[in-house]
Motif scaffolding. Structure first.
Motif, PDB file in Angstrom:
ATOM      1  N   ASN A 104      -8.837  10.767  10.923  1.00  0.00           N
ATOM      2  CA  ASN A 104      -8.462  11.787  11.905  1.00  0.00           C
ATOM      3  C   ASN A 104      -9.479  12.911  12.089  1.00  0.00           C
ATOM      4  OD1 ASN A 104      -7.705  12.798   9.366  1.00  0.00           O
ATOM      5  ND2 ASN A 104      -6.147  14.122  10.255  1.00  0.00           N
TER       6      ASN A 104
ATOM      7  N   GLU B 216     -12.823   3.214   8.205  1.00  0.00           N
ATOM      8  CA  GLU B 216     -13.251   1.985   8.892  1.00  0.00           C
ATOM      9  C   GLU B 216     -12.934   2.045  10.391  1.00  0.00           C
ATOM     10  OE1 GLU B 216     -10.963   2.328   6.627  1.00  0.00           O
ATOM     11  OE2 GLU B 216      -9.106   1.294   7.149  1.00  0.00           O
TER      12      GLU B 216
ATOM     13  N   VAL C 105     -12.903   0.579  -1.895  1.00  0.00           N
ATOM     14  CA  VAL C 105     -12.257   1.755  -2.498  1.00  0.00           C
ATOM     15  C   VAL C 105     -11.946   1.468  -3.971  1.00  0.00           C
ATOM     16  CG1 VAL C 105     -10.136   3.132  -2.493  1.00  0.00           C
ATOM     17  CG2 VAL C 105     -11.335   2.689  -0.341  1.00  0.00           C
TER      18      VAL C 105
ATOM     19  N   PHE D  82     -10.717  12.194  -2.107  1.00  0.00           N
ATOM     20  CA  PHE D  82     -10.017  11.332  -1.135  1.00  0.00           C
ATOM     21  C   PHE D  82      -9.222  12.210  -0.181  1.00  0.00           C
ATOM     22  CE2 PHE D  82      -5.908   9.675   0.174  1.00  0.00           C
ATOM     23  CZ  PHE D  82      -6.270   8.539   0.866  1.00  0.00           C
TER      24      PHE D  82
ATOM     25  N   ASN E  94      -6.189  14.669  -1.147  1.00  0.00           N
ATOM     26  CA  ASN E  94      -5.409  15.368  -0.118  1.00  0.00           C
ATOM     27  C   ASN E  94      -4.652  14.316   0.668  1.00  0.00           C
ATOM     28  OD1 ASN E  94      -6.400  17.833  -0.784  1.00  0.00           O
ATOM     29  ND2 ASN E  94      -7.193  18.330   1.244  1.00  0.00           N
TER      30      ASN E  94
ATOM     31  N   GLU F  73       6.087  11.193   7.632  1.00  0.00           N
ATOM     32  CA  GLU F  73       5.087  11.864   8.466  1.00  0.00           C
ATOM     33  C   GLU F  73       4.895  10.997   9.720  1.00  0.00           C
ATOM     34  OE1 GLU F  73       1.056  11.585   6.947  1.00  0.00           O
ATOM     35  OE2 GLU F  73       0.548  13.549   7.773  1.00  0.00           O
TER      36      GLU F  73
END
Ligand code: NAD
Length: 514
Positions: free
Chosen positions: A168, A194, A227, A241, A265, A399
């Motif tokens: 984002n 990605e 990762v 992260f 975060n 969320e």
């Protein structure tokens, strides 16, 4: 856009009709990946494939770590003033290329050009902060802790650090991570999202142009596998992260197992609490901007508003303002709301809205079937407002990460505070009121890290730290600011007799230094 969007592409490759391949950055070289699997990087407004991103092989990952490890001894011995100067140059180059970076972000991520410039600018502020590293790295000294014995502490870099980024904020988040770490003397492995790697690649090119030596910043691409390799690699000493809860908790647990420092975060559900005495016009404007800006894909978006007392006049005004927002491709003049990142993201947002309706919430504004002429295939969701939302609804518990504002009611400020504190997230919150006493009470009682008083998105500038709490953060040292610096350095304690004075004296008429 392409010419600088994917670092190190050969000119001939740029001119081909097929999408260019994103390269890896290993030891200063842009490397063609030997990956078997590739991911399409897609323009969310058009579905055009912009580039192909490799899932780096284990061999390529190991080569990147080796390069970072080999670059470390020389880089940590490079004077801090020289390291700072590279950041000083980098901030100048980022300003020079601001529009190119923003254009790339709009193409790959979808946000409006104005939001994309904001994305770059908020990262640039961290680079500016890194320019003062020498001050921040000062140690401590106590003379005569015992007779003739002095003790001092020195702040030293850790070694190879790594950063794993979300989609984002494709420029801001990489800039939260590598500038502080490398200016401290560490070397770095960056894994961009990605979904939109272009801005990170451009920033790496700018860092090299600014003078960052080969191997100090390396870039690997991929998803889960790369990762996990970052988490497991014994040569990586610290991991930053930013992203979703599932990935964050996984990374926190896995990287901690190998003794790394980890800061994660994660997700958010930020509440705005509106008291009856709030200034009407400015509060409505703040809520609309904070809920729908960047298509709600901000970890600090105000996605829920709790009205204390009557909510009718507020909801009507919010509806009017929200439906006037221009939903379109981010490059369009006057665009307010761009697309969400993917078809899957759009489907998820729409499903959560529907689940709210099914559970009894009232649709004040429905943006799910928005049509954007010329961009019918884009992942657009128009501003959506759900009212009468209760804490048990799925749309509240999760969320949403889209342009959706949930409205709730509370009978008193205390009840509103309870609602916010009972939510599992603690990233940001804001109160809108003209009462100093109410604001003071809210700020004291609220169990959330970043609090705005008539400020909708209270993100601290980089001389403070980004302090999400509870479900929004795992770790003990936050991003940037003093805490961020502590994460990427050791404090080495020296204790002993010092035979040389550390005082430098410059007598009148003498020149000090060369
Ligand atoms: P994401 O978790 O899907 O991806 C983030 C990174 O983790 C990517 O690089 C991805 O490749 C990797 N990843 C994803 N799933 C993984 C897994 N299971 N195992 C290992 N690696 C994995 O997040 P996203 O969708 O890119 O970003 C949106 C999320 O980020 C939202 O939840 C948002 O709130 C959060 N976010 C938080 C902050 C903050 O400061 N709190 C800031 C920005 C974004």
């Amino acid at each position: 856009v392409f010419s600088r969007s994917v670092g190190g592409l050969a000119v001939a490759e740029r001119e081909q009709a097929s999408p260019p391949k994103v390269k890896l950055l290993i030891g200063g070289e842009y490397v063609d990946s030997q990956a078997v699997e590739w991911i399409d990087v897609i323009n969310p407004a058009t579905q055009e494939v912009i580039s192909k991103l490799p899932l780096a092989t284990s061999h390529e990952f190991e080569a990147a770590v080796k390069a970072a490890k080999e670059a470390f001894p020389k880089w940590r011995s490079t004077p801090v003033t020289a390291r700072q100067r590279i950041m000083l140059k980098l901030q100048e180059l980022i300003r020079r290329d601001m529009d190119k970076l923003a254009a790339n972000i709009t193409t790959e991520q979808g946000k409006t050009l104005a939001d994309a410039r904001g994305d770059v600018f908020r990262g640039l502020e961290v680079v500016e902060q890194a320019c003062g590293m020498a001050n921040a790295q000062m140690g401590e000294f106590v003379e005569n802790v015992s007779s003739g014995i002095d003790t001092y502490s020195i702040r030293q870099p850790l070694g190879v650090c790594a950063g794993i980024c979300p989609f984002n904020f494709p420029a801001m988040i990489p800039l939260w991570m590598f500038p502080m770490a490398v200016t401290c003397g560490n070397t770095f492995i960056l894994k961009p999202s990605e979904k939109d790697p272009g801005a990170a690649m451009m920033l790496a090119e700018l860092a090299a142009e600014a003078g960052l030596p080969a191997g100090v910043l390396n870039i690997v691409h991929g998803t889960h596998d790369v990762v996990n390799r970052i988490c497991d690699d014994p040569d990586i000493k610290a991991v930053s992260f930013v992203g979703s809860d599932a990935a964050g908790m996984h990374i926190y647990a896995r990287a901690s197992q190998t003794g790394k420092r980890v800061q994660c975060n994660m997700g958010a559900k930020n509440h705005g609490v509106v008291l009856p005495d709030a200034a009407f016009e400015s509060t409505v404007n703040a809520l609309v901007g904070a809920a729908f800006g960047a298509a709600g894909q901000r970890c600090m978006a105000l996605s829920t508003v709790v009205f204390v007392g009557d909510s009718h006049r507020w909801e009507e005004a919010l509806k009017q303002k929200a439906e006037a927002l221009k939903v379109t491709v981010g490059t369009e003049p006057g665009a307010d709301v761009g697309p969400v990142i993917s078809k899957q993201a759009k489907e998820r947002v729409c499903n959560l809205v529907e689940s709210g309706v099914q559970a009894g919430a009232r649709l004040v504004l429905d943006g799910r079937n928005v049509r954007v002429p010329g961009y019918e295939h884009g992942n657009f969701v128009g501003p959506t407002i759900l009212s009468d939302v209760t804490p048990d609804m799925e749309c509240y518990k999760q969320e949403i990460f889209g342009p959706v504002l949930l409205c709730m009611k509370a009978g008193s400020l205390d009840e509103a505070i309870q609602i916010v504190n009972n939510n599992k997230y603690g990233n940001g919150t804001a109160i809108f009121t003209q009462s100093g006493a109410a604001a003071r009470l809210f700020q004291h009682e609220i169990d959330v890290g970043q609090v705005g008083i008539n400020v909708p998105i209270p993100v601290p500038l980089p001389f403070f730290s980004f302090t999400g709490w509870r479900g929004s953060f795992a770790g003990d040292l936050n991003f940037y600011g003093k805490a961020g610096l502590k994460k990427v350095e050791l404090v080495a304690i020296g204790c002993g007799l010092l035979y040389t004075s550390m005082t430098s004296v410059c007598l009148p008429g003498q020149k000090f230094g060369p």
